[in-house]
Design a protein around this motif. Structure first.
Motif, short mmCIF file in Angstrom:
data_model
loop_
_atom_site.label_atom_id
_atom_site.label_comp_id
_atom_site.label_asym_id
_atom_site.label_seq_id
_atom_site.Cartn_x
_atom_site.Cartn_y
_atom_site.Cartn_z
N THR A 171 0.80 -1.23 0.00
CA THR A 171 0.00 0.00 0.00
C THR A 171 0.83 1.28 0.00
OG1 THR A 171 -0.13 0.13 2.42
CG2 THR A 171 -1.79 -1.20 1.30
N THR A 182 -7.91 -3.26 2.15
CA THR A 182 -6.82 -3.88 2.92
C THR A 182 -7.11 -3.82 4.41
OG1 THR A 182 -5.24 -3.19 1.22
CG2 THR A 182 -4.34 -3.86 3.34
N GLU A 223 -6.19 2.44 2.48
CA GLU A 223 -6.63 1.32 1.66
C GLU A 223 -7.76 0.63 2.42
OE1 GLU A 223 -5.71 0.36 -1.30
OE2 GLU A 223 -4.14 1.84 -1.64
#
Length: 234
Positions: A24, A88, A85
């Motif tokens: 990320t 995620t 994110e």
């Protein structure tokens, strides 16, 4: 001296952050927050071990420590300045919540359950709920922080009223309500729910949590009042 298992846990936390960075692109604040969390957990565990009769972490504690590493990654994502994110974060938080059912089973099957392990598990759960409530509060309002703060308010209150530290009897409803908090907050973070539904789910979770803490506080108060009542003289 740091226990080897705790040292390994800090190393795993840094390794997970490195992997997350590769996926990320963590910013400096994300790295600092995640690393500081890992070191803080290691410090608290070392303190707990020194005050307990245990000399090392058990297999269930190792599972909780791994789960703690995932929570550290969620922390890093929440404060990451390079961009959040969401997918995620939801995946990592969901795995951390799912593993909450594993460490308890490992402790029971291996006969290694301990007060330190139970406290460690509870504090990781409480912190994860706190950090998720911070994320949800940004879309639903600061009132959501009540969910994450309630455990810590209870701890602070126990400093003024020590009877709140008395042990509570095992209760499945309490465990269920705690699990609901994490599930509800992750569902809202995922944005799969429309705003009104997310509001309703979060409000319902807060209502359940308030009921659970209120019931336990009332039980402790009654127990304290009964213990403080002088015995009747025959």
């Amino acid at each position: 001296m740091i226990n080897p298992g705790i040292f390994l846990g800090i190393f795993v936390q840094l390794a997970l952050l490195g992997t997350l960075d590769a996926v990320t692109g963590l910013g400096p604040l994300g790295w600092i927050a995640g690393a500081a969390y890992g070191v803080a957990v290691g410090g608290f565990l070392t303190y707990g071990l020194n005050r307990s009769t245990a000399r090392s972490l058990g297999p269930a504690d190792a599972v909780t420590l791994g789960r703690s590493g995932l929570v550290g990654c969620v922390t890093a994502l929440v404060v990451n300045t390079a961009g959040r994110e969401t997918v995620t974060m939801v995946v990592i938080a969901s795995v951390a919540l799912a593993l909450d059912a594993v460490d308890g089973q490992v402790a029971r099957r291996t006969g290694t359950a301990s007060p330190l392990g139970a406290r460690f598990d509870m504090e990781i759960d409480a912190y994860l709920i706190l950090i998720l409530s911070v994320v949800v509060a940004q879309s639903l309002g600061p009132w959501v922080l009540t969910i994450g703060a309630m455990r810590y308010v209870f701890v602070a209150a126990s400093r003024l009223w020590p009877w709140l530290n008395s042990p509570l009897p095992p209760n499945m409803a309490r465990k269920t309500v705690a699990a609901v908090q994490g599930i509800a907050l992750v569902a809202v973070v995922s944005t799969i729910l429309p705003l009104w539904a997310g509001f309703a789910v979060t409000l319902g979770a807060l209502g359940l949590l308030t009921w659970s803490f209120g019931r336990d506080t009332w039980w402790l108060l009654e127990r304290h009042a009964f213990a403080a009542t002088p015995a009747e003289v025959a």
